[in-house]
Design an enzyme around this catalytic site. Structure first.
Site, PDB file in Angstrom:
ATOM      1  N   LYS A   1       1.989  -0.015  -6.679  1.00 50.55           N
ATOM      2  CA  LYS A   1       3.217  -0.417  -7.517  1.00 50.55           C
ATOM      3  C   LYS A   1       3.482   0.439  -8.627  1.00 50.55           C
ATOM      4  CE  LYS A   1       4.193  -4.030  -3.984  1.00 50.55           C
ATOM      5  NZ  LYS A   1       2.604  -3.928  -3.652  1.00 50.55           N
TER       6      LYS A   1
ATOM      7  N   LYS B   1      -5.044   0.302   3.470  1.00 53.47           N
ATOM      8  CA  LYS B   1      -4.647  -0.247   2.271  1.00 53.47           C
ATOM      9  C   LYS B   1      -5.379  -1.040   0.844  1.00 53.47           C
ATOM     10  CE  LYS B   1      -0.775  -3.327   1.220  1.00 53.47           C
ATOM     11  NZ  LYS B   1      -1.305  -3.811   0.279  1.00 53.47           N
TER      12      LYS B   1
ATOM     13  N   THR C   1      10.210  -8.211  -1.540  1.00 56.76           N
ATOM     14  CA  THR C   1      10.716  -9.347  -0.191  1.00 56.76           C
ATOM     15  C   THR C   1      11.036 -10.736  -0.973  1.00 56.76           C
ATOM     16  OG1 THR C   1       8.732  -9.028   0.718  1.00 56.76           O
ATOM     17  CG2 THR C   1      10.928  -8.073   1.643  1.00 56.76           C
TER      18      THR C   1
ATOM     19  N   ASP D   1      -1.885   0.747  -3.389  1.00 55.59           N
ATOM     20  CA  ASP D   1      -0.880  -0.353  -3.523  1.00 55.59           C
ATOM     21  C   ASP D   1      -0.954  -0.943  -4.500  1.00 55.59           C
ATOM     22  OD1 ASP D   1       1.982  -1.574  -2.903  1.00 55.59           O
ATOM     23  OD2 ASP D   1       0.256  -2.539  -1.831  1.00 55.59           O
TER      24      ASP D   1
ATOM     25  N   ARG E   1      -3.682  -9.689   7.656  1.00 62.81           N
ATOM     26  CA  ARG E   1      -4.577 -10.618   8.042  1.00 62.81           C
ATOM     27  C   ARG E   1      -5.397 -11.236   9.786  1.00 62.81           C
ATOM     28  NH1 ARG E   1      -1.522 -14.993   4.170  1.00 62.81           N
ATOM     29  NH2 ARG E   1      -0.238 -12.994   5.287  1.00 62.81           N
TER      30      ARG E   1
ATOM     31  N   ASP F   1       6.618   2.284 -14.715  1.00 64.72           N
ATOM     32  CA  ASP F   1       6.538   2.543 -16.197  1.00 64.72           C
ATOM     33  C   ASP F   1       7.308   3.835 -16.662  1.00 64.72           C
ATOM     34  OD1 ASP F   1       5.524   2.712 -19.186  1.00 64.72           O
ATOM     35  OD2 ASP F   1       3.276   1.779 -18.238  1.00 64.72           O
TER      36      ASP F   1
HETATM   37  O1  C5P Z   1      -1.498 -10.237   5.818  1.00 62.16           O
HETATM   38  P1  C5P Z   1      -0.213  -9.908   5.768  1.00 62.16           P
HETATM   39  O2  C5P Z   1      -0.638  -8.703   7.188  1.00 62.16           O
HETATM   40  O3  C5P Z   1       0.824 -10.936   5.656  1.00 62.16           O
HETATM   41  O4  C5P Z   1      -0.255  -8.870   4.733  1.00 62.16           O
HETATM   42  C1  C5P Z   1       0.840  -8.461   4.668  1.00 62.16           C
HETATM   43  C2  C5P Z   1       0.155  -6.937   3.090  1.00 62.16           C
HETATM   44  O5  C5P Z   1       1.586  -6.476   3.423  1.00 62.16           O
HETATM   45  C3  C5P Z   1      -0.231  -8.024   2.397  1.00 62.16           C
HETATM   46  O6  C5P Z   1      -1.372  -6.388   1.813  1.00 62.16           O
HETATM   47  C4  C5P Z   1       1.168  -7.810   0.578  1.00 62.16           C
HETATM   48  O7  C5P Z   1       0.895  -8.025   0.223  1.00 62.16           O
HETATM   49  C5  C5P Z   1       2.123  -6.652   0.989  1.00 62.16           C
HETATM   50  N1  C5P Z   1       3.404  -6.908   1.689  1.00 62.16           N
HETATM   51  C6  C5P Z   1       3.799  -7.675   2.678  1.00 62.16           C
HETATM   52  N2  C5P Z   1       5.762  -7.484   1.437  1.00 62.16           N
HETATM   53  C7  C5P Z   1       5.703  -6.890   1.343  1.00 62.16           C
HETATM   54  C8  C5P Z   1       4.842  -5.714   0.390  1.00 62.16           C
HETATM   55  C9  C5P Z   1       3.993  -6.267   0.714  1.00 62.16           C
HETATM   56  O8  C5P Z   1       3.264  -8.640   2.990  1.00 62.16           O
HETATM   57  N3  C5P Z   1       7.333  -6.874   0.913  1.00 62.16           N
END
Ligand code: C5P
Length: 238
Positions: free
Chosen positions: A66, A37, A124, A64, A215, A69
C-alpha cells in the site's frame, strides 16, 4: 497484463511473521491452486528475499505494501517491486491522480511482464466519523466510489474492496476493472475479527475477480483440503 483468470482466484494471505513458518506452510501449496499475498508485517520482518524465493517457485505474489508517498518515491518503489517479479502490487488511491499515474508509468516502463497495479480506496477500519476527523465530510461509500473511479481514470488495473462494495463497483466500473476482495469466509469457518463477510461463491457472483483469504486457510487443520474445497465451491478445478 498478468491477469490470468484461468488460474485460481484465491489469494492466500501469508499473515505470518517468520520466514520458517511461511516456508513450512507454502511447501504444501501448489502455484496451480492459489496465489500468495505478502503484507507489511511479513515484508518488514523478512524482506524481499522471501518474495524472490516464492516468485522463483512460480507463485503469483501480491505485494501488499500500500505505497503512499510523493509520486517520484512511489514510482521508484513500484519499479523495485516490479523488478522482484511480483504479480500484483498496490498503492493508496488517496495519494491522488499524479501519484497513481507515476506508479503506472513506472511499471509500464519496466521490461518483461508487467505486474498488476491496484489501489486501496478507504481502509475498512475507517468509519464516517474517522473521515470527518481527517477533514473528509463524506460517507465511506461515496469516498470509495470516488477513489475507485479516480483509480480507473489514472490507468490502474483495479481496487481492493470489501464484499459490501463489490456489486456496486462492478456495475459502476465494468468487468475489466479488477475487484480484489478480502473478508471472505467459507461457510462454517470462523468469522474472527472480520465484520462484513461473504462466502467465496457469493463474492465471485457479486463480481469479485480475486479473493484474499487468510485465516480460514492458514489456520485450517488441513489447509490444502480447505483450499481445494474453496476452489471447487467457486468452480475452479485444476
Ligand atoms: O484472515 P483473513 O481472511 O481475515 O485475512 C484477510 C487479509 O486481507 C489480511 O491480510 C488483511 O490484512 C487483508 N485485508 C482485510 N481487509 C481489508 C484490506 C485487507 O482483511 N479491507
Amino acid at each position: 497484463m498478468l491477469d490470468k483468470r484461468h488460474s485460481s482466484p484465491v489469494i492466500v494471505a501469508l499473515d505470518f511473521s517468520e520466514q520458517r513458518e511461511v516456508e513450512e506452510f507454502v511447501e504444501r501449496l501448489s502455484p496451480d491452486s492459489c496465489r500468495l499475498k505478502i503484507g507489511k508485517e511479513l515484508f518488514t520482518s523478512v524482506g524481499p528475499g522471501l518474495v524472490r524465493t516464492l516468485v522463483k517457485q512460480d507463485f503469483d505474489v501480491f505485494l501488499d505494501l500500500k505505497f503512499h508517498d510523493i509520486p517520484n518515491t512511489v514510482a521508484k518503489a513500484c519499479a523495485v517491486a516490479a523488478d522482484m517479479g511480483v504479480w500484483m502490487m498496490n498503492v493508496h488511491a488517496s495519494g491522488g491522480r499524479k501519484m497513481m499515474e507515476a506508479a503506472r508509468a513506472s511499471i509500464d516502463s519496466t521490461g518483461g511482464e508487467k505486474p498488476l497495479l491496484i489501489a486501496v480506496t478507504v481502509l475498512t477500519s475507517m468509519a464516517e466519523s474517522d473521515l470527518v476527523e481527517v477533514g473528509l465530510n463524506v460517507s465511506p461509500d461515496k469516498q470509495v466510489q470516488r477513489l475507485a473511479a479516480l483509480t480507473q481514470q489514472s490507468g490502474l488495473d483495479g481496487v481492493v474492496c470489501s464484499s459490501r462494495e463489490v456489486q456496486g463497483l462492478h456495475t459502476m466500473l465494468g468487468d475489466d476493472f479488477l475487484l480484489v476482495t478480502p473478508g471472505i469466509r467459507p461457510t462454517g469457518s470462523d468469522v474472527g475479527d472480520q465484520k462484513r463477510i461473504m462466502t467465496p461463491a457469493d463474492a465471485m457472483s457479486a463480481g469479485s475477480h480475486y479473493l484474499v483469504i487468510g485465516r480460514p486457510i492458514t489456520q485450517a487443520a488441513d489447509p490444502v483440503e480447505m483450499l481445494d474445497s474453496i476452489n471447487s465451491e467457486i468452480g475452479f478445478a485444476r
